[in-house]
Design an enzyme around this catalytic site. Sequence first.
Site, short mmCIF file in Angstrom:
data_model
loop_
_atom_site.label_atom_id
_atom_site.label_comp_id
_atom_site.label_asym_id
_atom_site.label_seq_id
_atom_site.Cartn_x
_atom_site.Cartn_y
_atom_site.Cartn_z
N HIS A 61 0.87 -1.18 0.00
CA HIS A 61 0.00 0.00 0.00
C HIS A 61 0.91 1.23 0.00
O HIS A 61 2.04 1.19 0.47
CB HIS A 61 -0.84 0.10 1.27
CG HIS A 61 -1.84 -0.98 1.49
ND1 HIS A 61 -1.54 -2.16 2.12
CD2 HIS A 61 -3.16 -1.02 1.20
CE1 HIS A 61 -2.63 -2.90 2.21
NE2 HIS A 61 -3.64 -2.24 1.66
N ASP A 113 2.28 2.13 3.42
CA ASP A 113 3.31 1.24 3.97
C ASP A 113 4.71 1.74 3.66
O ASP A 113 5.64 1.51 4.44
CB ASP A 113 3.21 -0.16 3.35
CG ASP A 113 1.85 -0.78 3.45
OD1 ASP A 113 1.18 -0.54 4.48
OD2 ASP A 113 1.45 -1.50 2.52
N HIS A 149 -10.79 -13.99 4.90
CA HIS A 149 -12.02 -13.27 4.59
C HIS A 149 -13.13 -14.25 4.18
O HIS A 149 -14.30 -14.03 4.51
CB HIS A 149 -11.79 -12.26 3.48
CG HIS A 149 -10.87 -11.14 3.87
ND1 HIS A 149 -10.47 -10.17 2.98
CD2 HIS A 149 -10.28 -10.84 5.05
CE1 HIS A 149 -9.67 -9.32 3.60
NE2 HIS A 149 -9.54 -9.71 4.85
N ASP A 195 -10.39 -11.70 12.12
CA ASP A 195 -9.38 -11.81 11.08
C ASP A 195 -7.99 -11.78 11.72
O ASP A 195 -7.41 -10.71 11.91
CB ASP A 195 -9.55 -10.65 10.09
CG ASP A 195 -8.93 -10.94 8.75
OD1 ASP A 195 -8.49 -12.07 8.53
OD2 ASP A 195 -8.88 -10.02 7.90
N ASP A 219 -0.50 -12.24 2.89
CA ASP A 219 -1.08 -11.15 3.66
C ASP A 219 -1.21 -11.62 5.11
O ASP A 219 -2.28 -11.62 5.70
CB ASP A 219 -2.44 -10.78 3.06
CG ASP A 219 -3.09 -9.60 3.77
OD1 ASP A 219 -2.44 -8.98 4.61
OD2 ASP A 219 -4.27 -9.33 3.50
#
Length: 441
Positions: A105, A108, A275, A311, A343
Amino acid sequence: MSTGFFGDIKPIRFEGPDSDNPLAYRHYDPDEMVMGKRLEDHLRFAVCYWHSFTWPGGDPFGGQTFERPWFPKAGSGDTMELAKRKADVAFEMFSLLGVPFFTFHDADVRPEADTFAESRKRLDEIADYFQKKMEETGVRLLWGTANLFSHRRYMAGAATNPDPDVFAHAAATVKACMDVTKRLGGENYVLWGGREGYETLLNTDIGRELDQMGRFLSLVVDYKHRIGFKGTILIEPKPQEPTKHQYDYDVATVYGFLRRYGLENEVKVNIEQGHAVLAGHSFEHELALANALGIFGSIDMNRNDYQSGWDTDQFPNNVPEMALAYYQVLLAGGFSTGGTNFDAKLRRQSLDPDDLLAAHVGGMDCCARGLKAAARMLEDKALSGPLEERYAGWNSREAQAMLSGKRSLEEIAERVEKEKVDPRPRSGRQEKLENIVNRYV
């Protein structure tokens, strides 16, 4: 060039299943040929920037536990010098692991500035720095994305915000990130609607917000074509967290959204295991559905703790789950522009630098074992054979006539009476199929 962060650790190599070296691959040999393709080219591993180098090790009940040389000191702000130090360690880690890709991102990789223009300049500056690192190491960019959820301006969403200036700020941010992604040769661009949803319907106009989100995505797609970006636009589904309900709930919801706004041929999905579980699905369900709908793109490989109910972003460690997931990936024809992005983040008690390496080594080995098992099942038709047999009746002339619209409801009913059609149930053989999977893993 060593940064010193990982000490004298040497590049991690494949040593085979009998190795007792904690920093060696036992199952991931990048050059192993599986179904006519190198294992590295099947899996297309990527290391994410945010959890690996930005996350401080906090949780809702406690703050930072990690100490990293690129973290700002107490009372001092983030700087470009620290951002470049972070990049040095990141690319050293990519090289030690031997992964072909990374992901990031904007937030980041560069510190936030007082103005949008200055933040964009900082992103461009770090992109120049990345370009040199990528040339030195050969590591490529799987995808870039914009953080449209952490800053307080996005507390009520980005594209779906009631304030049009927030929509505009988010659009400008995505443009900047897409420009950098294209410049760095990124193979995809990801949009995750972290706060594109609602906390209460008392202050939410769902129809308006969906239209805003549809317009935003259309702008992104139009810009992609205008600048000649050849990568894939990806949406990452998630049902909740941080909002009560998010508009990109799961694969089916995303597909319905894309169809409504005429974008089903322009956008695919980046599916995360954690997710999928939050949405009440299995990972393989989401993958299979994306394939059936023609929108499969890429995956984030991180699991949840099934007891926690939220999560937790942990590295994969369940080979049977990975085998079923990669079975669906292979059925979809494998990755084209997509890949396997970790991730995932360390547990907040995993403080040592080599914990970062060990976590990825274990995850990559788990994925490699899963993919190889999936490939053997496909080659042996272990699951596809019984599946074809189960649906074989639909290959008959009459069945095809019903399916293609050549028979009316009246004609079908007439045949049932005339031929005294009286079907008998047949076993679905679920337990036998589960036993078959277990033989391969």
